[in-house]
Design a protein around this motif. Structure first.
Motif, PDB file in Angstrom:
ATOM      1  N   ARG A  23       5.545  12.762   1.584  1.00  0.00           N
ATOM      2  CA  ARG A  23       5.869  11.717   0.605  1.00  0.00           C
ATOM      3  C   ARG A  23       5.729  10.334   1.244  1.00  0.00           C
ATOM      4  O   ARG A  23       5.249   9.392   0.612  1.00  0.00           O
ATOM      5  CB  ARG A  23       7.287  11.907   0.059  1.00  0.00           C
ATOM      6  CG  ARG A  23       7.394  12.991  -0.990  1.00  0.00           C
ATOM      7  CD  ARG A  23       8.723  12.918  -1.727  1.00  0.00           C
ATOM      8  NE  ARG A  23       9.885  12.966  -0.848  1.00  0.00           N
ATOM      9  CZ  ARG A  23      10.512  14.071  -0.449  1.00  0.00           C
ATOM     10  NH1 ARG A  23      10.059  15.254  -0.847  1.00  0.00           N
ATOM     11  NH2 ARG A  23      11.568  14.015   0.341  1.00  0.00           N
ATOM     12  N   LYS A  26       2.094   9.498   1.440  1.00  0.00           N
ATOM     13  CA  LYS A  26       1.630   9.100   0.111  1.00  0.00           C
ATOM     14  C   LYS A  26       2.040   7.675  -0.210  1.00  0.00           C
ATOM     15  O   LYS A  26       1.250   6.900  -0.751  1.00  0.00           O
ATOM     16  CB  LYS A  26       2.194  10.038  -0.965  1.00  0.00           C
ATOM     17  CG  LYS A  26       1.435  11.305  -1.145  1.00  0.00           C
ATOM     18  CD  LYS A  26       2.015  12.069  -2.318  1.00  0.00           C
ATOM     19  CE  LYS A  26       1.366  13.395  -2.493  1.00  0.00           C
ATOM     20  NZ  LYS A  26       1.910  14.143  -3.635  1.00  0.00           N
ATOM     21  N   SER A  27       3.269   7.303   0.134  1.00  0.00           N
ATOM     22  CA  SER A  27       3.709   5.935  -0.161  1.00  0.00           C
ATOM     23  C   SER A  27       2.952   4.927   0.698  1.00  0.00           C
ATOM     24  O   SER A  27       2.621   3.838   0.222  1.00  0.00           O
ATOM     25  CB  SER A  27       5.214   5.795   0.032  1.00  0.00           C
ATOM     26  OG  SER A  27       5.562   5.828   1.391  1.00  0.00           O
ATOM     27  N   GLY A  30      -0.388   4.572  -0.935  1.00  0.00           N
ATOM     28  CA  GLY A  30      -0.234   3.819  -2.176  1.00  0.00           C
ATOM     29  C   GLY A  30      -0.035   2.332  -1.925  1.00  0.00           C
ATOM     30  O   GLY A  30      -0.526   1.495  -2.669  1.00  0.00           O
ATOM     31  N   THR A  31       0.680   1.991  -0.846  1.00  0.00           N
ATOM     32  CA  THR A  31       0.886   0.592  -0.487  1.00  0.00           C
ATOM     33  C   THR A  31      -0.409  -0.033   0.015  1.00  0.00           C
ATOM     34  O   THR A  31      -0.744  -1.169  -0.332  1.00  0.00           O
ATOM     35  CB  THR A  31       1.971   0.474   0.605  1.00  0.00           C
ATOM     36  OG1 THR A  31       3.165   1.076   0.119  1.00  0.00           O
ATOM     37  CG2 THR A  31       2.229  -0.975   0.964  1.00  0.00           C
ATOM     38  N   THR A  37      -2.873   5.137  -8.204  1.00  0.00           N
ATOM     39  CA  THR A  37      -1.608   5.385  -8.891  1.00  0.00           C
ATOM     40  C   THR A  37      -1.028   6.732  -8.445  1.00  0.00           C
ATOM     41  O   THR A  37      -1.707   7.522  -7.793  1.00  0.00           O
ATOM     42  CB  THR A  37      -1.830   5.395 -10.408  1.00  0.00           C
ATOM     43  OG1 THR A  37      -2.757   6.428 -10.727  1.00  0.00           O
ATOM     44  CG2 THR A  37      -2.354   4.042 -10.892  1.00  0.00           C
ATOM     45  N   ASP A  38       0.221   6.983  -8.815  1.00  0.00           N
ATOM     46  CA  ASP A  38       0.877   8.236  -8.425  1.00  0.00           C
ATOM     47  C   ASP A  38       0.139   9.482  -8.923  1.00  0.00           C
ATOM     48  O   ASP A  38      -0.002  10.446  -8.170  1.00  0.00           O
ATOM     49  CB  ASP A  38       2.325   8.249  -8.906  1.00  0.00           C
ATOM     50  CG  ASP A  38       3.205   7.334  -8.068  1.00  0.00           C
ATOM     51  OD1 ASP A  38       2.859   7.070  -6.898  1.00  0.00           O
ATOM     52  OD2 ASP A  38       4.255   6.884  -8.578  1.00  0.00           O
ATOM     53  N   PRO A  39      -0.358   9.517 -10.170  1.00  0.00           N
ATOM     54  CA  PRO A  39      -1.094  10.718 -10.587  1.00  0.00           C
ATOM     55  C   PRO A  39      -2.364  10.959  -9.751  1.00  0.00           C
ATOM     56  O   PRO A  39      -2.690  12.102  -9.441  1.00  0.00           O
ATOM     57  CB  PRO A  39      -1.463  10.435 -12.048  1.00  0.00           C
ATOM     58  CG  PRO A  39      -0.482   9.413 -12.506  1.00  0.00           C
ATOM     59  CD  PRO A  39      -0.129   8.609 -11.304  1.00  0.00           C
ATOM     60  N   LEU A  41      -2.784   9.992  -6.572  1.00  0.00           N
ATOM     61  CA  LEU A  41      -2.328  10.458  -5.263  1.00  0.00           C
ATOM     62  C   LEU A  41      -1.875  11.908  -5.304  1.00  0.00           C
ATOM     63  O   LEU A  41      -2.121  12.667  -4.370  1.00  0.00           O
ATOM     64  CB  LEU A  41      -1.192   9.570  -4.747  1.00  0.00           C
ATOM     65  CG  LEU A  41      -1.611   8.231  -4.169  1.00  0.00           C
ATOM     66  CD1 LEU A  41      -0.396   7.373  -3.874  1.00  0.00           C
ATOM     67  CD2 LEU A  41      -2.431   8.428  -2.917  1.00  0.00           C
ATOM     68  N   ASP A  42      -1.214  12.312  -6.402  1.00  0.00           N
ATOM     69  CA  ASP A  42      -0.788  13.711  -6.535  1.00  0.00           C
ATOM     70  C   ASP A  42      -1.991  14.639  -6.640  1.00  0.00           C
ATOM     71  O   ASP A  42      -1.961  15.762  -6.143  1.00  0.00           O
ATOM     72  CB  ASP A  42       0.117  13.886  -7.750  1.00  0.00           C
ATOM     73  CG  ASP A  42       1.480  13.247  -7.547  1.00  0.00           C
ATOM     74  OD1 ASP A  42       1.873  13.047  -6.375  1.00  0.00           O
ATOM     75  OD2 ASP A  42       2.149  12.947  -8.557  1.00  0.00           O
TER      76      ASP A  42
END
Length: 176
Positions: A23, A26-27, A30-31, A37-39, A41-42
């Motif tokens: 996690r 992932k953050s 994302g930064t 976006t989160d979807p 990255l998932d």
């Protein structure tokens, strides 16, 4: 970087990444790449199968999904996607810069990208001053230390992955 990579001799440890660490990765991604976006990255980093972290040498962490390297981190730098990963998902909008055509053979040969390669006609960098900091000063389009995917003018596939040593404002100032 991975040209002379020998897993038997170069890897000191390999461990499965905990979900909390995954996690955090992932953050960080994302930064570093706000357009992800989160979807997205998932979809790029699903929970199954888990990431495996390899410590390569004394300063490189390599994150693999199965046998495929997907991200790496040099020392305390940003987590960067591997070039193979960027090529596999060309529609993903990583933070990018574009160099002019004259820089292509040098970059492919392993050279650093110099300021003129990013400021000549045909090159593209994000605009400066679109955001402001707490004191009201314009923020650079790209800060120093930011991970970027490097494209070449007129080419559709990425050329390299790297870290900005200067901010985009400093690069533009050097070439006035």
């Amino acid at each position: 970087m991975f040209k002379r990579f020998d897993p038997d001799n170069d890897v000191s440890t390999s461990t499965q990444v905990k979900s909390s660490v995954q996690r955090h990765i992932k953050s960080d991604i994302g930064t570093a790449h706000p357009a992800l976006t989160d979807p997205i990255l998932d979809a790029l980093l699903p929970k199954k199968p888990p990431l495996v972290q390899y410590k390569v040498g004394s300063h490189l962490m390599l994150y693999c999904r199965g046998n495929e390297p997907v991200f790496f981190q040099a020392r305390d730098g940003p987590v960067l996607p591997t070039l193979k990963f960027v090529h596999r998902y060309p529609s993903v909008d990583f933070t990018r810069v574009t160099v002019d055509k004259g820089a292509i053979p040098y970059v492919l040969g392993g050279a650093h990208i110099m300021c003129p390669g990013l400021t000549n006609p045909g090159s593209v960098m994000p605009e400066d001053g679109l955001e402001q900091d707490a004191q009201g000063f314009d923020k650079p389009g790209l800060e120093a230390g930011r991970g970027v995917v490097i494209y070449a003018e007129g080419k559709e596939m990425a050329l390299a992955v790297g870290v900005m040593k200067l901010s985009s404002t400093e690069i533009r100032e050097k070439n006035k």
